[in-house]
Design an enzyme around this catalytic site. Sequence first.
Site, PDB file in Angstrom:
ATOM      1  N   SER A 140      55.321  66.350  38.071  1.00 56.08           N
ATOM      2  CA  SER A 140      56.431  66.094  37.143  1.00 56.08           C
ATOM      3  C   SER A 140      55.890  66.101  35.722  1.00 56.08           C
ATOM      4  O   SER A 140      54.751  65.684  35.473  1.00 56.08           O
ATOM      5  CB  SER A 140      57.071  64.739  37.429  1.00 56.08           C
ATOM      6  OG  SER A 140      57.989  64.385  36.400  1.00 56.08           O
ATOM      7  N   TYR A 153      56.585  56.028  38.821  1.00 52.16           N
ATOM      8  CA  TYR A 153      56.754  57.444  39.154  1.00 52.16           C
ATOM      9  C   TYR A 153      55.790  58.297  38.332  1.00 52.16           C
ATOM     10  O   TYR A 153      55.070  59.154  38.864  1.00 52.16           O
ATOM     11  CB  TYR A 153      58.195  57.856  38.880  1.00 52.16           C
ATOM     12  CG  TYR A 153      58.499  59.312  39.136  1.00 52.16           C
ATOM     13  CD1 TYR A 153      58.655  59.785  40.425  1.00 52.16           C
ATOM     14  CD2 TYR A 153      58.654  60.209  38.075  1.00 52.16           C
ATOM     15  CE1 TYR A 153      58.954  61.119  40.667  1.00 52.16           C
ATOM     16  CE2 TYR A 153      58.956  61.535  38.305  1.00 52.16           C
ATOM     17  CZ  TYR A 153      59.102  61.993  39.601  1.00 52.16           C
ATOM     18  OH  TYR A 153      59.387  63.315  39.831  1.00 52.16           O
ATOM     19  N   LYS A 157      52.572  60.539  39.730  1.00 50.17           N
ATOM     20  CA  LYS A 157      52.553  61.989  39.556  1.00 50.17           C
ATOM     21  C   LYS A 157      51.334  62.435  38.743  1.00 50.17           C
ATOM     22  O   LYS A 157      50.735  63.486  39.028  1.00 50.17           O
ATOM     23  CB  LYS A 157      53.841  62.458  38.878  1.00 50.17           C
ATOM     24  CG  LYS A 157      55.082  62.360  39.764  1.00 50.17           C
ATOM     25  CD  LYS A 157      54.998  63.317  40.944  1.00 50.17           C
ATOM     26  CE  LYS A 157      56.309  63.401  41.704  1.00 50.17           C
ATOM     27  NZ  LYS A 157      56.262  64.369  42.823  1.00 50.17           N
TER      28      LYS A 157
END
Length: 260
Positions: A140, A153, A157
Amino acid sequence: MTPGLDGRLALVTGAGRGIGAAVVTALVDEGVRVVATDLDRAGVETLAARHGELVTSRQLDVTDATAVETLVAETEDTLGPLDIAVNVAGILRDGPVADLSDDDWASHFAVNTTGVFHVSRAAARRMTGRGRGSIVTVASNAGGIPRAGLAAYAASKAAAVMFTKCLGLEVARQGVRCNTVSPGSTMTGMQRALWTSGEEEASARRVVEGDLVSYRTGIPLGRIADPSDIADAVVFLASDRARHITMHDLYVDGGATLRA
């Protein structure tokens, strides 16, 4: 047809919906046989029914190392050598750090990072012995730019990107390439889950235009990505057209991070 893909065998995780399903479709369109896996059995079974004999569906929890190793071994025993592995499985739970639970943090890393490790390790062990193979991890752009409310998150990533680069360095001499694709905002269920119910249109507009309140840049190209935009990048990196590319992180975000 993309050179060198027709007839190859790929394993795709997180294939039940969104970007994972788009990756499967894009690979099938190139003549690739795909083992489509997801924790959601129904999602990959529906996908397999749509694509026929080129897609085999399997339920898989990428956080289970034994299950991953067993599936990869069975795939090679029944379908042949694995040429491509694509890590798409991922989760996102938004919220400020002060409100994140220990489980929220651990779950992000269990799926988004450790799951990538399990699948990539199992694939690389076999690919290196054959002197060829391609591993692509969907990460991401949040792994490269701070995002308010996405700390777990983004961190997971970013870790997946660096892991994939390190693996790529280790296996390069054996002819195995390891790259990442880092999408920005993409029209998936995960994206829509971040939006306020009943305000989808306004939420999409804020993503494109940017939001100073949350320190978020807009998207210079003026659109939210379609899952197929990400899938096309994955197919390129998996193909012989990218034969001299490894340890690369390809941003597919419409310029959102400004790559500063």
